[in-house]
Design a protein around this motif. Structure first.
Motif, PDB file in Angstrom:
ATOM      1  N   PHE A  74     -18.440 123.691  31.756  1.00 41.11           N
ATOM      2  CA  PHE A  74     -17.103 124.063  31.701  1.00 41.11           C
ATOM      3  C   PHE A  74     -17.246 125.566  32.713  1.00 41.11           C
ATOM      4  CE2 PHE A  74     -14.082 127.338  29.876  1.00 41.11           C
ATOM      5  CZ  PHE A  74     -13.189 126.651  29.529  1.00 41.11           C
ATOM      6  N   LEU A  75     -16.216 125.874  33.542  1.00 33.91           N
ATOM      7  CA  LEU A  75     -16.041 127.055  34.101  1.00 33.91           C
ATOM      8  C   LEU A  75     -14.900 127.599  33.774  1.00 33.91           C
ATOM      9  CD1 LEU A  75     -17.431 128.420  36.600  1.00 33.91           C
ATOM     10  CD2 LEU A  75     -15.777 127.156  37.938  1.00 33.91           C
ATOM     11  N   SER A  76     -14.751 128.953  33.399  1.00 29.88           N
ATOM     12  CA  SER A  76     -13.756 129.615  33.032  1.00 29.88           C
ATOM     13  C   SER A  76     -12.757 130.015  34.117  1.00 29.88           C
ATOM     14  CB  SER A  76     -14.558 131.003  32.314  1.00 29.88           C
ATOM     15  OG  SER A  76     -14.773 131.870  33.252  1.00 29.88           O
ATOM     16  N   GLU A  77     -13.145 130.153  35.091  1.00 27.89           N
ATOM     17  CA  GLU A  77     -12.013 130.414  36.098  1.00 27.89           C
ATOM     18  C   GLU A  77     -12.316 129.646  37.441  1.00 27.89           C
ATOM     19  OE1 GLU A  77      -9.581 131.903  38.366  1.00 27.89           O
ATOM     20  OE2 GLU A  77      -9.341 132.918  36.535  1.00 27.89           O
ATOM     21  N   GLY A  78     -11.270 128.867  37.767  1.00 31.16           N
ATOM     22  CA  GLY A  78     -11.400 128.090  39.132  1.00 31.16           C
ATOM     23  C   GLY A  78     -11.388 128.891  40.190  1.00 31.16           C
ATOM     24  N   ALA A 118      -7.254 127.999  36.877  1.00 27.51           N
ATOM     25  CA  ALA A 118      -7.336 127.388  35.594  1.00 27.51           C
ATOM     26  C   ALA A 118      -8.718 126.926  35.353  1.00 27.51           C
ATOM     27  CB  ALA A 118      -6.475 126.025  35.436  1.00 27.51           C
ATOM     28  N   PRO A 119      -9.091 127.343  34.193  1.00 25.20           N
ATOM     29  CA  PRO A 119     -10.473 127.053  33.766  1.00 25.20           C
ATOM     30  C   PRO A 119     -10.487 125.148  33.877  1.00 25.20           C
ATOM     31  CG  PRO A 119      -9.374 127.779  31.891  1.00 25.20           C
ATOM     32  CD  PRO A 119      -8.482 127.838  33.088  1.00 25.20           C
ATOM     33  N   PHE A 120     -11.732 124.729  34.200  1.00 23.47           N
ATOM     34  CA  PHE A 120     -12.100 123.239  34.210  1.00 23.47           C
ATOM     35  C   PHE A 120     -13.391 122.871  33.943  1.00 23.47           C
ATOM     36  CE2 PHE A 120     -12.691 124.979  38.304  1.00 23.47           C
ATOM     37  CZ  PHE A 120     -13.741 124.158  38.875  1.00 23.47           C
ATOM     38  N   GLY A 121     -13.353 121.710  33.452  1.00 20.48           N
ATOM     39  CA  GLY A 121     -14.731 120.943  33.189  1.00 20.48           C
ATOM     40  C   GLY A 121     -14.549 120.541  31.680  1.00 20.48           C
ATOM     41  N   ASP A 122     -15.255 120.624  30.862  1.00 23.72           N
ATOM     42  CA  ASP A 122     -15.098 120.237  29.476  1.00 23.72           C
ATOM     43  C   ASP A 122     -14.869 121.006  28.569  1.00 23.72           C
ATOM     44  OD1 ASP A 122     -15.530 118.658  27.142  1.00 23.72           O
ATOM     45  OD2 ASP A 122     -17.479 117.915  27.401  1.00 23.72           O
ATOM     46  N   PRO A 123     -13.603 121.396  28.195  1.00 26.69           N
ATOM     47  CA  PRO A 123     -13.456 122.254  27.012  1.00 26.69           C
ATOM     48  C   PRO A 123     -13.911 122.066  25.824  1.00 26.69           C
ATOM     49  CG  PRO A 123     -11.357 121.297  27.696  1.00 26.69           C
ATOM     50  CD  PRO A 123     -12.472 120.682  28.479  1.00 26.69           C
ATOM     51  N   GLU A 124     -14.296 120.960  25.672  1.00 29.57           N
ATOM     52  CA  GLU A 124     -14.763 120.515  24.207  1.00 29.57           C
ATOM     53  C   GLU A 124     -16.269 120.945  24.107  1.00 29.57           C
ATOM     54  OE1 GLU A 124     -13.667 116.576  23.517  1.00 29.57           O
ATOM     55  OE2 GLU A 124     -11.478 117.150  23.293  1.00 29.57           O
ATOM     56  N   MET A 139      -9.049 131.804  25.315  1.00 33.88           N
ATOM     57  CA  MET A 139     -10.017 133.005  25.302  1.00 33.88           C
ATOM     58  C   MET A 139      -9.799 133.301  27.081  1.00 33.88           C
ATOM     59  SD  MET A 139     -13.115 133.255  23.129  1.00 33.88           S
ATOM     60  CE  MET A 139     -13.628 131.430  23.017  1.00 33.88           C
ATOM     61  N   CYS A 140     -10.026 132.269  27.732  1.00 35.18           N
ATOM     62  CA  CYS A 140     -10.072 132.105  29.224  1.00 35.18           C
ATOM     63  C   CYS A 140      -8.510 132.742  29.601  1.00 35.18           C
ATOM     64  CB  CYS A 140     -10.089 130.695  30.000  1.00 35.18           C
ATOM     65  SG  CYS A 140     -11.798 130.249  29.673  1.00 35.18           S
ATOM     66  N   ALA A 141      -7.454 132.269  29.168  1.00 35.69           N
ATOM     67  CA  ALA A 141      -6.057 132.659  29.639  1.00 35.69           C
ATOM     68  C   ALA A 141      -5.728 134.321  29.103  1.00 35.69           C
ATOM     69  CB  ALA A 141      -5.117 131.768  28.937  1.00 35.69           C
TER      70      ALA A 141
END
Length: 169
Positions: A74-78, A118-124, A139-141
């Protein structure tokens, strides 16, 4: 990939039973998400996480489960993938690995090289550790939340907040 301007913090967090351990780790020689997963593969634990934070710009969480060949991430900031080589490694490999999950937030492969913010990857990725996908994305937003704050919150909910804070301290 590192150089004089690379100033990231990377830590491996592992849990066996209800006991967490944390250690800072060197990811300088990692050139792919698979390499980052290998940092975890050699560690003992039922839960194995690699957390990365760089220059208050992004946080990355990489997880390797025992039954998985590839790490989840998961990456918080693209946008960080445009300026930070380690974030780019995570971002590009997420695009290549993608598991086809329709809920996964991935970049459009036909998009120009600039990454979406946008964050991306696996938010779960840490849902079973107490932080839901919705909370992680919120939290990322949130405008005032720094990447390290996101990692601290995830660690606190998982039960390894003290170990993480001691390491960062």
């Amino acid at each position: 990939m590192g150089g004089p301007l690379m100033s990231w913090f990377a830590a491996v967090l592992t849990r066996t039973g209800d006991r967490w351990s944390a250690e800072e780790t060197d990811i300088t020689d990692c050139e792919s998400l698979i390499d980052l997963g290998e940092v975890l593969r050699d560690r003992e634990g039922e839960v194995r996480l690699l957390v990365i934070e760089q220059d208050d710009e992004y946080a990355a969480i990489i997880r390797l489960d025992d039954d998985a060949d590839d790490p989840r991430a998961f990456l918080s900031e693209g946008h960080a993938a445009d300026a930070y080589p380690m974030a780019a490694i995570v971002a590009e490999d997420l695009l290549e690995i993608g598991d086809g999950d329709e809920d996964e937030v991935l970049l459009d492969p036909d998009a120009p090289p600039a990454h979406d913010s946008a964050p991306f990857g696996d938010p779960e990725i840490v849902e079973d550790l107490g932080t839901s996908a919705a909370d992680l994305l919120a939290m990322c937003a949130h405008a005032g939340t720094l990447p390290v704050d996101l990692l601290v919150a995830v660690c606190e909910k998982a039960g390894c907040g003290e170990a993480f804070e001691d390491l960062r301290g």
